[in-house]
Write a protein that holds these residues in place. Structure first.
Motif, PDB file in Angstrom:
ATOM      1  N   ARG A  59       0.889  -1.171   0.181  1.00 18.52           N
ATOM      2  CA  ARG A  59       0.007  -0.011  -0.063  1.00 18.52           C
ATOM      3  C   ARG A  59       0.845   1.204   0.072  1.00 18.52           C
ATOM      4  N   VAL A  60       0.582   2.152  -0.954  1.00 22.65           N
ATOM      5  CA  VAL A  60       1.333   3.659  -0.930  1.00 22.65           C
ATOM      6  C   VAL A  60       0.331   4.442  -0.691  1.00 22.65           C
ATOM      7  N   SER A  61       0.432   5.064   0.244  1.00 25.38           N
ATOM      8  CA  SER A  61      -0.451   6.230   0.986  1.00 25.38           C
ATOM      9  C   SER A  61       0.410   7.429   1.133  1.00 25.38           C
ATOM     10  N   GLN A  62       0.167   8.551   0.239  1.00 24.57           N
ATOM     11  CA  GLN A  62       0.576   9.688   0.408  1.00 24.57           C
ATOM     12  C   GLN A  62      -0.204  10.734   1.170  1.00 24.57           C
ATOM     13  N   PHE A  63       0.142  11.394   2.110  1.00 23.90           N
ATOM     14  CA  PHE A  63      -0.430  12.390   2.659  1.00 23.90           C
ATOM     15  C   PHE A  63      -0.138  13.682   2.879  1.00 23.90           C
ATOM     16  N   CYS A  64      -0.949  14.659   2.849  1.00 22.52           N
ATOM     17  CA  CYS A  64      -0.692  16.128   3.062  1.00 22.52           C
ATOM     18  C   CYS A  64      -1.224  16.563   4.297  1.00 22.52           C
ATOM     19  N   ILE A  65      -0.347  17.227   4.835  1.00 22.04           N
ATOM     20  CA  ILE A  65      -0.922  17.891   6.276  1.00 22.04           C
ATOM     21  C   ILE A  65      -0.676  19.275   6.169  1.00 22.04           C
ATOM     22  N   GLN A  66      -1.985  20.093   6.083  1.00 21.98           N
ATOM     23  CA  GLN A  66      -2.285  21.478   5.944  1.00 21.98           C
ATOM     24  C   GLN A  66      -2.122  21.924   7.222  1.00 21.98           C
ATOM     25  N   TYR A  67      -1.193  23.159   7.438  1.00 17.93           N
ATOM     26  CA  TYR A  67      -1.157  23.847   8.680  1.00 17.93           C
ATOM     27  C   TYR A  67      -1.650  25.464   8.246  1.00 17.93           C
ATOM     28  N   SER A  87      10.337  15.828  12.415  1.00 22.27           N
ATOM     29  CA  SER A  87      10.472  14.959  13.641  1.00 22.27           C
ATOM     30  C   SER A  87       9.233  14.140  13.994  1.00 22.27           C
ATOM     31  N   CYS A  88       8.302  14.669  14.107  1.00 22.33           N
ATOM     32  CA  CYS A  88       7.055  14.079  14.966  1.00 22.33           C
ATOM     33  C   CYS A  88       6.402  13.091  14.015  1.00 22.33           C
ATOM     34  N   LEU A  89       6.432  13.281  12.548  1.00 23.20           N
ATOM     35  CA  LEU A  89       5.866  12.553  11.949  1.00 23.20           C
ATOM     36  C   LEU A  89       6.777  11.557  11.099  1.00 23.20           C
ATOM     37  N   GLU A  90       8.021  11.247  11.570  1.00 25.90           N
ATOM     38  CA  GLU A  90       9.258  10.451  11.004  1.00 25.90           C
ATOM     39  C   GLU A  90       8.537   9.032  11.349  1.00 25.90           C
ATOM     40  N   TYR A  91       8.319   8.692  12.398  1.00 27.81           N
ATOM     41  CA  TYR A  91       7.530   7.310  12.850  1.00 27.81           C
ATOM     42  C   TYR A  91       6.018   7.763  13.623  1.00 27.81           C
ATOM     43  N   ILE A  92       4.994   7.033  13.097  1.00 29.67           N
ATOM     44  CA  ILE A  92       3.725   7.166  13.645  1.00 29.67           C
ATOM     45  C   ILE A  92       3.619   5.918  14.243  1.00 29.67           C
ATOM     46  N   ALA A  93       2.605   5.535  15.288  1.00 31.02           N
ATOM     47  CA  ALA A  93       2.293   4.258  16.006  1.00 31.02           C
ATOM     48  C   ALA A  93       1.015   3.800  15.086  1.00 31.02           C
ATOM     49  N   LEU A  94       1.253   2.794  14.583  1.00 28.83           N
ATOM     50  CA  LEU A  94       0.187   2.180  13.931  1.00 28.83           C
ATOM     51  C   LEU A  94      -0.053   0.875  14.218  1.00 28.83           C
ATOM     52  N   GLU A  95      -1.321   0.410  14.977  1.00 26.77           N
ATOM     53  CA  GLU A  95      -1.530  -1.073  15.420  1.00 26.77           C
ATOM     54  C   GLU A  95      -0.391  -1.603  16.015  1.00 26.77           C
ATOM     55  N   GLY A  96       0.105  -0.889  17.004  1.00 30.00           N
ATOM     56  CA  GLY A  96       1.248  -1.728  17.759  1.00 30.00           C
ATOM     57  C   GLY A  96       2.604  -1.528  17.342  1.00 30.00           C
ATOM     58  N   MET A 100       7.454   4.141   9.119  1.00 29.15           N
ATOM     59  CA  MET A 100       8.299   5.254   8.969  1.00 29.15           C
ATOM     60  C   MET A 100       7.671   5.941   7.847  1.00 29.15           C
ATOM     61  N   GLY A 101       7.705   7.275   7.998  1.00 25.64           N
ATOM     62  CA  GLY A 101       7.395   8.328   7.202  1.00 25.64           C
ATOM     63  C   GLY A 101       8.547   8.578   6.093  1.00 25.64           C
ATOM     64  N   THR A 102       8.223   8.471   4.886  1.00 26.51           N
ATOM     65  CA  THR A 102       9.187   8.572   3.717  1.00 26.51           C
ATOM     66  C   THR A 102       8.759   9.662   3.000  1.00 26.51           C
ATOM     67  N   ARG A 103       9.942  10.017   1.980  1.00 30.06           N
ATOM     68  CA  ARG A 103       9.512  11.381   0.850  1.00 30.06           C
ATOM     69  C   ARG A 103       8.847  12.521   1.501  1.00 30.06           C
ATOM     70  N   MET A 104       9.499  13.083   2.613  1.00 28.49           N
ATOM     71  CA  MET A 104       9.051  14.222   3.438  1.00 28.49           C
ATOM     72  C   MET A 104       9.595  15.487   2.519  1.00 28.49           C
ATOM     73  N   HIS A 105       8.507  16.245   2.411  1.00 27.43           N
ATOM     74  CA  HIS A 105       8.825  17.558   1.902  1.00 27.43           C
ATOM     75  C   HIS A 105       7.832  18.551   1.880  1.00 27.43           C
ATOM     76  N   TYR A 106       7.942  19.940   1.809  1.00 29.85           N
ATOM     77  CA  TYR A 106       6.928  20.912   2.234  1.00 29.85           C
ATOM     78  C   TYR A 106       7.125  22.081   1.317  1.00 29.85           C
ATOM     79  N   PHE A 116       4.108  17.229   2.968  1.00 27.86           N
ATOM     80  CA  PHE A 116       3.856  15.875   2.589  1.00 27.86           C
ATOM     81  C   PHE A 116       4.755  14.696   3.069  1.00 27.86           C
ATOM     82  N   VAL A 117       4.258  13.679   3.180  1.00 29.21           N
ATOM     83  CA  VAL A 117       4.677  12.506   3.798  1.00 29.21           C
ATOM     84  C   VAL A 117       4.113  11.262   3.418  1.00 29.21           C
TER      85      VAL A 117
END
Length: 144
Positions: A59-67, A87-96, A100-106, A116-117
């Motif tokens: 699964r490939v899931s790209q997210f955009c967090i708008q601030y 920093s805070c989105l480098e790793y998220i806790a998902l079902e235990g 890792m978040g990849t291709r981060m840019h803004y 984007f992550v």
């Protein structure tokens, strides 16, 4: 696939709340009126799934967090928030597990941060283990 996206969005929301606290609103749906700044919007862009062997999918899931910043120095505030998001989105806790978040840019457009992550992962959709084949025996007669 949509249930997985919702789970990832919730995990992103938890990470944002842990980093920024309760004074920042976090939205998953757009608000037409009464936007209270500062706030975040979490959007999933173009999710995709690729099938692999034995019921496994990538699964490939790209997210955009708008601030949406609250100060008059919108760009400066957006850049500060973007550094914290790295920093805070480098790793998220998902079902235990930690994902890792990849291709981060803004980028900052019209005073709004677009961060984007990607959270890409394998998903196992096998219902149960495939039973092993039963025993096979063979007899051979040799002349001589």
């Amino acid at each position: 696939m949509y249930e997985m996206i919702t789970t990832i969005i919730e995990a992103i929301s938890v990470a944002l709340n842990a980093e920024f606290g309760d004074s920042y609103d976090i939205h998953m749906e757009e608000i037409e009126q009464g936007l209270k700044e500062p706030c975040f919007f979490i959007l999933c862009l173009n999710p995709a799934s690729q099938q692999f062997l034995k019921g496994r999918y990538f699964r490939v899931s790209q997210f955009c967090i708008q601030y949406f910043p609250e100060t008059r120095e919108k760009r400066r505030e957006c850049y500060r928030v973007a550094e914290r998001l790295l920093s805070c989105l480098e790793y998220i806790a998902l079902e235990g597990d930690a994902v890792m978040g990849t291709r981060m840019h803004y980028e900052v457009l019209d005073g709004v941060l677009h961060f984007f992550v990607d959270y890409d992962m394998f998903v196992d959709r096998r219902e149960g283990e495939i039973p092993a084949m039963g025993e096979v025996s063979q007899e051979t007669l040799v002349k001589g």
